[in-house]
Design an enzyme around this catalytic site. Structure first.
Site: not given
Ligand code: DOR
Length: 426
Positions: A147, A306, A325
């Site tokens: 991931d 997530d 994120g």
């Molecule tokens: O937005 C995201 N943040 N998508 C991801 O796939 C990883 C994640 C992160 O680890 O910050």
């Protein structure tokens, strides 16, 4: 013993009550009341099985400045989660049995939500050499995934599926074609053009899902055991259609969607605020509507956060440089309860299922229904409205794209095996 009086019960089977729920010895002892030292008035609230999050970034080891096991698991129980799958894209990545064991032991000692680590599918998440699946599972890993990275080599993914199949371990994929996605920071299309921002097209997700489903077909044909593919954070209508067709054809695939893709669209990027920068990106309204349909018709098995904490300093950089994120462990359920159930009439029973039995099935865990004898890992939810205030988050990421949204359905009591791990009763 704890008695929760006059409370409505909601689980994947339906709604009932109000009833008086007596809890002791880590179980539901009775739904007809009884004597207890601690009595909680559940009037107006509803009780559900504890939530399971299939997808959270807790950043330990290596980036404890963003989150650590304590802050992350405290955020989890405050969000009603009794169980949580941590992503392995830490520094270094969780790719050894020792690393999995260390996380499990530390989390257990904290006594908050139960941690079920995901381990990397490949060493250092480099997409080249497979990790030792059997040993990782023995150490406590429940899922394999790179991931955050995109498994460019289909042969490695195929080998991973074949390796994990006899163990019953699902392999989860971050389905974005790296070539099509390039350096996109938002959804590709007229709005990205207007704002002058590099776009990440919906086809990047769809193309990768199509490929991964072919890889799954191959693994299914070549393996005596059933390989299981899990598609993470679905964000597009086309990606959803591909999963739907695959499920109809009987392929062993499951999928999740996130609170942000279900409640926000690319329109939020008009502010140029990196709070809304996430991978895969927020999409158009048509995609969001398609995801809502997917929740209803079973194409989507779970809502997974997530939860991706970063420092505020990083998220305050400009949109091109800020990290991807969105943190959401503490708001996920109230957000969807309010935006889907209260505002759109989405069935509460199904919503609760998407936080409980849906994700449990992805991991091969048995359902959790509220009956006498059931393990008392539970959450009490209060419909009373309150605004989102990230300053009050237990997560170190004290910012949110939903700041100020007025939501109901807040977890006011969370129990893990009968033990109170979060209490915010008035
Ligand atoms: O937005 C995201 N943040 N998508 C991801 O796939 C990883 C994640 C992160 O680890 O910050």
């Amino acid at each position: 013993m704890i008695l929760i009086r006059n409370v409505r019960l909601v689980d994947a089977m339906g709604e009932r009550g109000p009833l008086d729920v007596l809890i002791g010895e880590g179980r539901i002892l009775s739904l007809e009341g009884g004597e207890a030292k601690q009595v909680v008035d559940g009037t107006g609230c509803f009780l559900a099985p504890g939530f399971l999050d299939l997808h959270a970034h807790l950043r330990e080891p290596g980036e404890e400045v963003k989150e650590d096991l304590f802050s992350g698991l405290l955020a989890a129980v405050r969000g009603g989660y009794t169980d949580l799958v941590s992503m392995p894209n830490t520094k270094p990545p969780v790719d050894t049995p020792e690393a999995v064991r260390a996380l499990k032991e530390k989390a257990k000692a904290l006594g908050l939500a139960r941690l079920h680590p995901a381990a990397a599918l490949t060493e250092k998440q480099e997409g080249k050499t497979l990790t030792p699946a059997g040993l990782l599972q023995e150490a406590g890993a429940v899922l394999l995934t790179d991931d955050g990275r995109t498994n460019e080599d289909a042969g490695v993914l195929a080998a991973g599926l074949l390796m994990a199949a006899p163990l019953g371990l699902p392999v989860a994929v971050h389905a974005e074609d790296a070539g099509l996605r390039r350096n996109g920071v938002m959804n590709d299309g007229p709005l990205a053009d207007l704002l002058g921002l590099p776009g990440n097209p919906t086809e990047a997700e769809a193309a990768r899902i199509a490929r991964d489903l072919e890889v799954l077909r191959y693994a299914l044909r070549r393996s005596p055991a059933t390989p299981r593919l899990h598609v993470q954070h679905l964000s597009t209508k086309r990606g959803l259609e591909l999963v739907r067709e695959a499920k109809r054809a009987g392929l062993p695939v499951t999928a999740e969607a996130t609170p942000h893709h279900l409640t926000l669209t690319e329109e939020a990027l008009r502010t140029f605020d990196p709070l809304f920068k996430v991978a895969p990106p927020l999409r158009g309204e048509e995609d969001r509507e398609a995801l809502l349909e997917g929740l209803l018709d079973g194409t989507l098995d779970a809502i997974a956060t997530d939860h991706a904490p970063h420092t505020l300093a990083e998220k305050e950089m400009d949109l091109l440089r800020a990290p991807f994120g969105i943190p959401s462990l503490e708001v996920a359920f109230p957000l969807l309860y309010t935006e889907l159930h209260l505002k759109r009439g989405f069935p509460l029973r199904r919503l609760v299922e998407l936080f409980t039995d849906g994700p449990r099935r992805v991991l091969g865990l048995p359902p959790l229904h509220l009956e006498e004898g059931t393990e008392a890992s539970l959450v009490l939810l209060d419909p009373k409205e309150r605004p989102v205030d990230p300053q009050g988050f237990a997560s170190k990421a004290r910012f949110s794209p939903w700041t100020g949204w007025r939501l109901g359905g807040w977890p006011v009591l969370t129990l893990v095996e009968g033990r109170i791990v979060h209490e915010a009763l008035e």
